[in-house]
Design an enzyme around this catalytic site. Structure first.
Site, mmCIF file in Angstrom:
data_model
loop_
_atom_site.group_PDB
_atom_site.id
_atom_site.type_symbol
_atom_site.label_atom_id
_atom_site.label_comp_id
_atom_site.label_asym_id
_atom_site.label_seq_id
_atom_site.Cartn_x
_atom_site.Cartn_y
_atom_site.Cartn_z
ATOM 1 N N THR A 2 -101.434 50.385 -80.337
ATOM 2 C CA THR A 2 -100.882 49.427 -81.293
ATOM 3 C C THR A 2 -101.220 48.032 -80.774
ATOM 4 O O THR A 2 -100.666 47.590 -79.770
ATOM 5 C CB THR A 2 -99.362 49.586 -81.436
ATOM 6 N N LEU B 166 -103.406 52.815 -75.394
ATOM 7 C CA LEU B 166 -103.000 51.928 -74.313
ATOM 8 C C LEU B 166 -101.917 50.961 -74.802
ATOM 9 O O LEU B 166 -101.761 50.761 -76.015
ATOM 10 C CB LEU B 166 -104.216 51.170 -73.785
ATOM 11 N N PRO B 167 -101.155 50.358 -73.894
ATOM 12 C CA PRO B 167 -99.919 49.660 -74.278
ATOM 13 C C PRO B 167 -100.037 48.301 -74.954
ATOM 14 O O PRO B 167 -99.104 47.875 -75.627
ATOM 15 C CB PRO B 167 -99.162 49.527 -72.956
ATOM 16 N N LYS C 3 -98.849 49.767 -89.062
ATOM 17 C CA LYS C 3 -98.028 50.150 -87.910
ATOM 18 C C LYS C 3 -97.073 49.030 -87.511
ATOM 19 O O LYS C 3 -95.891 49.268 -87.210
ATOM 20 C CB LYS C 3 -98.942 50.505 -86.729
ATOM 21 N N LYS D 33 -93.244 43.710 -77.938
ATOM 22 C CA LYS D 33 -94.685 43.433 -78.019
ATOM 23 C C LYS D 33 -95.170 43.607 -79.453
ATOM 24 O O LYS D 33 -95.951 42.798 -79.975
ATOM 25 C CB LYS D 33 -95.442 44.362 -77.071
#
Length: 230
Positions: free
Chosen positions: A32, A2-3, A107, A177
């Site tokens: 992430t 999911l974002p 990440k 983000k």
């Protein structure tokens, strides 16, 4: 996958509070998100007798299509061993980064480098072309010299250079983000990140100009057409 942290947290809160969450279930989350949120979710889910593994990915759409993703896993050694064969169905590099939160840390650091690199390649290509160099010629030189990077090879922002650039499509809002989260990590650990900070400010500015939905490689087009004002 999911974002953002908020969406992930909402989904897991609903799961945690539901009556249908079975013990010994294993969740593998490839979003992430914040390393702190990962640790919070792991603690809450473990109390329900549920395993939680974080496994953010790198490689983009082409690697997903070819099942050649890189997974950066944060989990106990036991849970990593149990989940590795599942992740190998989708990736070729399954890396155990350490305990919960370490996969996200890896990440976010990687994506900070990606964001910095995109701006660097954009301004380098633009300068070379303004001086009269052929974009394809200079890209060939760049990719066979010390300035070579994943961005210059596979995500060159100049149209027609990298075939995969049109496939990836990462909105500025999404890369920023990740920069938000990376800057939070830097602050928490008193890490000096001058290039990361500048890149974050640049993309934040572009978002304020209504460009959040455009691909983050569009920074090149803004430079080329002298619409890059920062």
């Amino acid at each position: 996958m999911l974002p953002n942290s908020s969406t992930v947290n909402t989904v897991y809160e609903e799961l945690i509070n539901s009556s249908g969450l079975e013990k010994n279930t294993t969740f593998i989350d490839c979003s992430t998100i914040s390393p702190d949120l990962v640790r919070q979710l792991q603690e809450k889910l473990s109390k329900k007798g549920v395993r939680f593994i974080e496994a953010p990915v790198s490689g983009g759409v082409p690697a997903a299509d070819k099942a050649t993703l890189t997974f950066m896993v944060g989990a106990s050694k036991e849970d990593f061993k149990k989940s590795k064969n599942i992740l190998e169905c989708m990736g070729i590099r399954i890396i155990h980064c350490g305990d919960h939160g370490m996969g996200q840390t890896a990440k976010l650091c990687n994506n900070m480098m990606l964001a910095i690199s995109m701006i660097g390649v954009s301004e380098t290509m633009n300068l070379a072309m303004k001086q009269g160099l052929s974009p394809k010629l200079f890209a060939e030189i760049l990719n066979s010299s010390t300035g070579c990077s994943w961005t210059s090879e596979f995500y060159n922002p100049v149209p027609g250079i990298s075939a995969t650039t049109q496939i990836h499509k990462v909105p500025i809002s999404l890369i920023n983000k990740d920069l938000d989260l990376a800057m939070a990590l830097a602050k928490d650990s008193s890490s000096v990140t001058p290039m990361g900070s500048l890149t974050h400010k640049i993309y934040s500015f572009l978002i304020s100009q209504g460009l959040g939905d455009t691909d983050f490689s569009e920074v090149y087009d803004l430079m080329k057409n002298k619409r890059f004002v920062y």
